[in-house]
Scaffold this motif. Structure first.
Motif, PDB file in Angstrom:
ATOM      1  N   PRO A 168      39.243  36.193  39.479  1.00 13.91           N
ATOM      2  CA  PRO A 168      40.413  34.987  39.296  1.00 13.91           C
ATOM      3  C   PRO A 168      41.810  35.436  39.619  1.00 13.91           C
ATOM      4  O   PRO A 168      42.060  36.724  39.701  1.00 13.91           O
ATOM      5  CB  PRO A 168      40.238  34.804  37.762  1.00 13.91           C
ATOM      6  CG  PRO A 168      39.934  35.833  37.323  1.00 13.91           C
ATOM      7  CD  PRO A 168      38.901  36.719  38.169  1.00 13.91           C
ATOM      8  N   THR A 169      42.664  34.672  40.279  1.00 13.80           N
ATOM      9  CA  THR A 169      43.997  34.949  40.580  1.00 13.80           C
ATOM     10  C   THR A 169      44.752  35.026  39.336  1.00 13.80           C
ATOM     11  O   THR A 169      45.623  35.748  39.451  1.00 13.80           O
ATOM     12  CB  THR A 169      44.666  33.823  41.359  1.00 13.80           C
ATOM     13  OG1 THR A 169      43.852  33.625  42.477  1.00 13.80           O
ATOM     14  CG2 THR A 169      46.057  34.048  41.826  1.00 13.80           C
ATOM     15  N   LEU A 170      44.314  34.437  38.274  1.00 12.49           N
ATOM     16  CA  LEU A 170      44.927  34.655  36.955  1.00 12.49           C
ATOM     17  C   LEU A 170      44.491  35.858  36.261  1.00 12.49           C
ATOM     18  O   LEU A 170      43.493  36.142  36.653  1.00 12.49           O
ATOM     19  CB  LEU A 170      44.874  33.304  36.176  1.00 12.49           C
ATOM     20  CG  LEU A 170      45.605  32.132  36.600  1.00 12.49           C
ATOM     21  CD1 LEU A 170      45.249  30.883  35.628  1.00 12.49           C
ATOM     22  CD2 LEU A 170      46.771  31.957  37.121  1.00 12.49           C
ATOM     23  N   ILE A 171      45.633  36.512  35.423  1.00  7.78           N
ATOM     24  CA  ILE A 171      44.933  37.374  34.591  1.00  7.78           C
ATOM     25  C   ILE A 171      45.275  37.294  33.246  1.00  7.78           C
ATOM     26  O   ILE A 171      46.793  37.148  33.174  1.00  7.78           O
ATOM     27  CB  ILE A 171      45.165  38.873  35.258  1.00  7.78           C
ATOM     28  CG1 ILE A 171      44.280  40.085  34.734  1.00  7.78           C
ATOM     29  CG2 ILE A 171      46.788  39.231  35.187  1.00  7.78           C
ATOM     30  CD1 ILE A 171      44.249  41.304  35.306  1.00  7.78           C
ATOM     31  N   PRO A 172      44.566  37.354  32.138  1.00  5.50           N
ATOM     32  CA  PRO A 172      44.983  37.211  30.942  1.00  5.50           C
ATOM     33  C   PRO A 172      46.199  38.294  30.363  1.00  5.50           C
ATOM     34  O   PRO A 172      46.239  39.311  30.650  1.00  5.50           O
ATOM     35  CB  PRO A 172      43.854  37.448  29.906  1.00  5.50           C
ATOM     36  CG  PRO A 172      42.795  37.158  30.573  1.00  5.50           C
ATOM     37  CD  PRO A 172      43.095  37.764  32.204  1.00  5.50           C
ATOM     38  N   ALA A 173      47.332  37.731  29.541  1.00  7.84           N
ATOM     39  CA  ALA A 173      48.081  38.672  29.336  1.00  7.84           C
ATOM     40  C   ALA A 173      47.727  39.668  28.542  1.00  7.84           C
ATOM     41  O   ALA A 173      48.265  40.959  28.380  1.00  7.84           O
ATOM     42  CB  ALA A 173      49.333  37.806  28.454  1.00  7.84           C
ATOM     43  N   LYS A 174      46.562  39.306  27.572  1.00  7.45           N
ATOM     44  CA  LYS A 174      46.028  40.534  26.597  1.00  7.45           C
ATOM     45  C   LYS A 174      45.430  41.438  27.281  1.00  7.45           C
ATOM     46  O   LYS A 174      45.435  42.582  26.985  1.00  7.45           O
ATOM     47  CB  LYS A 174      45.230  39.726  25.453  1.00  7.45           C
ATOM     48  CG  LYS A 174      43.984  38.983  26.361  1.00  7.45           C
ATOM     49  CD  LYS A 174      43.151  38.501  25.073  1.00  7.45           C
ATOM     50  CE  LYS A 174      41.998  37.752  25.685  1.00  7.45           C
ATOM     51  NZ  LYS A 174      41.116  37.035  24.942  1.00  7.45           N
ATOM     52  N   TYR A 175      44.873  41.279  28.406  1.00  8.02           N
ATOM     53  CA  TYR A 175      44.334  42.428  29.256  1.00  8.02           C
ATOM     54  C   TYR A 175      45.262  43.197  29.835  1.00  8.02           C
ATOM     55  O   TYR A 175      45.211  44.446  29.785  1.00  8.02           O
ATOM     56  CB  TYR A 175      43.343  41.827  30.507  1.00  8.02           C
ATOM     57  CG  TYR A 175      42.084  41.147  30.301  1.00  8.02           C
ATOM     58  CD1 TYR A 175      41.649  40.977  28.840  1.00  8.02           C
ATOM     59  CD2 TYR A 175      41.432  40.747  31.258  1.00  8.02           C
ATOM     60  CE1 TYR A 175      40.330  40.562  28.725  1.00  8.02           C
ATOM     61  CE2 TYR A 175      40.160  40.210  30.985  1.00  8.02           C
ATOM     62  CZ  TYR A 175      39.774  39.990  29.819  1.00  8.02           C
ATOM     63  OH  TYR A 175      38.385  39.573  29.534  1.00  8.02           O
ATOM     64  N   LEU A 176      46.554  42.973  30.483  1.00 12.32           N
ATOM     65  CA  LEU A 176      47.669  43.622  30.727  1.00 12.32           C
ATOM     66  C   LEU A 176      48.251  44.321  29.573  1.00 12.32           C
ATOM     67  O   LEU A 176      48.483  45.468  29.869  1.00 12.32           O
ATOM     68  CB  LEU A 176      48.483  42.705  31.599  1.00 12.32           C
ATOM     69  CG  LEU A 176      47.956  42.153  32.930  1.00 12.32           C
ATOM     70  CD1 LEU A 176      49.073  41.321  33.799  1.00 12.32           C
ATOM     71  CD2 LEU A 176      47.494  43.339  33.708  1.00 12.32           C
ATOM     72  N   GLU A 177      48.365  43.728  28.571  1.00 19.43           N
ATOM     73  CA  GLU A 177      48.913  44.562  27.430  1.00 19.43           C
ATOM     74  C   GLU A 177      47.955  45.839  26.937  1.00 19.43           C
ATOM     75  O   GLU A 177      48.524  46.857  26.919  1.00 19.43           O
ATOM     76  CB  GLU A 177      48.917  43.667  26.208  1.00 19.43           C
ATOM     77  CG  GLU A 177      49.541  44.372  25.025  1.00 19.43           C
ATOM     78  CD  GLU A 177      49.228  43.458  23.858  1.00 19.43           C
ATOM     79  OE1 GLU A 177      48.339  43.016  23.772  1.00 19.43           O
ATOM     80  OE2 GLU A 177      50.166  43.999  22.591  1.00 19.43           O
TER      81      GLU A 177
END
Lengths: 85, 403
Positions: free
Chosen positions: B154-163
């Protein structure tokens, strides 16, 4: 006090402080990655503190070599100008 | 010291400590994030002077003091105690002869091959698109050489993943956040009736928007690592490939096709034991060396570091350099006598394996690496070296693009 022993104790104390763990967690053969805190940022913080506390110069070459306590002690033995405890 | 011009103010700042040559570009790029009033920033090559173009009605001691304090903070954090990186050059084909030496942007725009929608956002026409398709074919050939499995992310990525992978502390400046209107009839009605854009953007009150749960993805390979998280790695090793839109906000550094907010990246990704990842990264470099020779690109492969933000820059950049974690393919831009990173060979050690709990059969964390190419950038660099007249292009490229 033997200076090698002294350096070993000082290095263990330094790592315990940098990684914020009890000194007994710093085993004599501890290496990069053995503690979650010994990651890239932890490693570089430790390099800076080694320079400050032992008066040694840490270069790009040595950053990649000093990845265990035995390697650090060998380096200090060969390069330290100082500073017995 | 300052001068007033019709475009605003020019303010000169003397760094408290001289900026060494290897950090001039890094510090200059970070000045874009110091203050919203800065419209341009330049660090003198000698590292002893900084010139800011500032959007302000009048010069005041307070303005000077504010900017000086912020700039000095950047310099102190990035420069004091910085380790000098070890530059390693793996390939040097920068002097490969190429026929063109103009900035291709003007002609690209005139021919309708490039159309700017907004800062850092461009639409591309048929010639550039076909040229990108040519490079994509080469990268897919690279992926095939490793039997890399295809993925779509996906083009979006969850904030919790990047954290979870410390992205917020390492690259806060380049994040692009996604939100939507709150699920509230009054808020949505209000927006529908009154939403309008002024010169600054949408006029909607910030409290109309929901809390951020997702961001625009800054890289492709992260999605693969997240899909492998918290489980043993099947078969103990994996080669994968994917292409995707990526987003990195670069403020006033955004420029032409060289530095886009919204760009496309093709990656070939390796997950497995250390030796497997490092061997494949090197094999990929050797494969691409042959491809780029056929393409005729003038470039160099040299050690590099990621654009960490100020707080982590000094340590992370030195670490990457010392452990030779990143090498960039830097293509020559003859019109400005500089180089542009068009791809990179990356090794992350077991960073993602540890943080995402991806384990090998022996229980140890997996190592990861990726080979990444910026599609718009490599097309731009090629056009900067060969121009838009396909008759001047190397035969292999000309035939693939034009038949």
């Amino acid at each position: 006090m033997n200076s090698q022993v002294s350096d070993a104790e000082r290095v263990q104390a330094l790592l315990a402080e940098v990684f914020q763990v009890p000194q007994e967690d710093i085993t004599p053969d501890l290496a990069f990655g053995d503690l979650p805190q010994w990651d890239s940022l932890g490693h570089m913080e430790m390099m800076i503190r080694l320079e400050e506390q032992f008066g040694v110069e840490v270069s790009a070459d040595t950053i990649a070599e000093l990845v265990s306590i035995p390697a650090i002690l060998t380096y200090l033995e060969n390069n330290s100008h100082s500073q017995a405890a | 010291m300052s001068d007033t011009t019709h475009a605003g103010l020019t303010i000169e700042i003397t760094p408290g400590v001289a900026i060494p040559a290897h950090l001039v570009g890094e510090v200059q790029s970070k000045l874009a994030y110091v203050d919203e009033r800065i419209r341009a920033a330049e660090v003198a090559p000698s590292g002893d002077r900084i010139t800011l173009q500032v959007q302000a009605e009048e010069d005041t001691p307070q303005l000077q003091a504010e900017l000086d304090e912020k700039v000095q903070r950047v310099i102190d954090t990035m420069v004091k105690g910085a380790f000098k990186p070890k530059i390693q050059v793996l390939e040097d084909h920068l002097q490969r002869p190429t026929p063109y030496n103009q900035d291709p942007m003007q002609e690209l725009v005139a021919r309708g091959e490039v159309s700017q929608e907004a800062t850092g956002m461009f639409s591309l026409g048929p010639l550039v698109t076909r040229l990108i398709d040519y490079f994509e074919d080469q990268f897919l050939g690279l992926a095939d050489a490793f039997d890399a499995n295809p993925y779509r992310f996906p083009t979006l990525i969850p904030a919790k993943y990047l954290e979870r992978v410390n992205y917020f502390s390492a690259f806060p400046h380049s994040l692009s956040f996604v939100t939507h209107l709150r699920e509230d009839l009054d808020v949505i009605d209000e927006f529908a009736q009154h939403a309008a854009c002024d010169q600054h953007g949408l006029n909607t009150p910030p409290d109309s928007f929901a809390q951020v749960q997702a961001l625009l993805s800054p890289a492709v390979c992260y999605h693969l690592y997240f899909s492998l998280a918290d489980q043993p790695l099947p078969n103990g090793r994996l080669a994968a490939t994917a292409v995707g839109s990526c987003f990195r906000y670069e403020a006033i550094n955004l420029a032409s096709l060289e530095r886009l907010w919204n760009f496309t990246m093709r990656e070939v990704i390796f997950v497995g034991p250390k030796d497997y990842v490092l061997k494949n990264r090197e094999n990929a470099r050797q494969h691409m060396s042959q491809v780029l020779e056929e393409t005729g690109l003038a470039y160099r492969v040299e050690s590099a570091n990621d654009p960490f933000f100020i707080g982590e820059f000094r340590k992370q950049a030195a670490f990457q350099s010392a452990f030779q974690l990143k090498f960039e393919i830097r293509a020559r831009l003859p019109f400005e006598d500089s180089t542009l990173a068009v791809g990179s060979y990356n090794y992350h050690q077991d960073f993602f394996g540890r943080h995402l709990n991806i384990s090998l059969p022996d229980g140890s964390p997996a190592h990861t690496g990726c080979v990444a190419f910026g599609l718009e950038r490599i097309a731009f660099a090629f056009l900067a070296q060969y121009g838009l007249d396909v008759r001047d292009w190397p035969a292999s490229v000309r035939e693939a693009v034009h038949g």
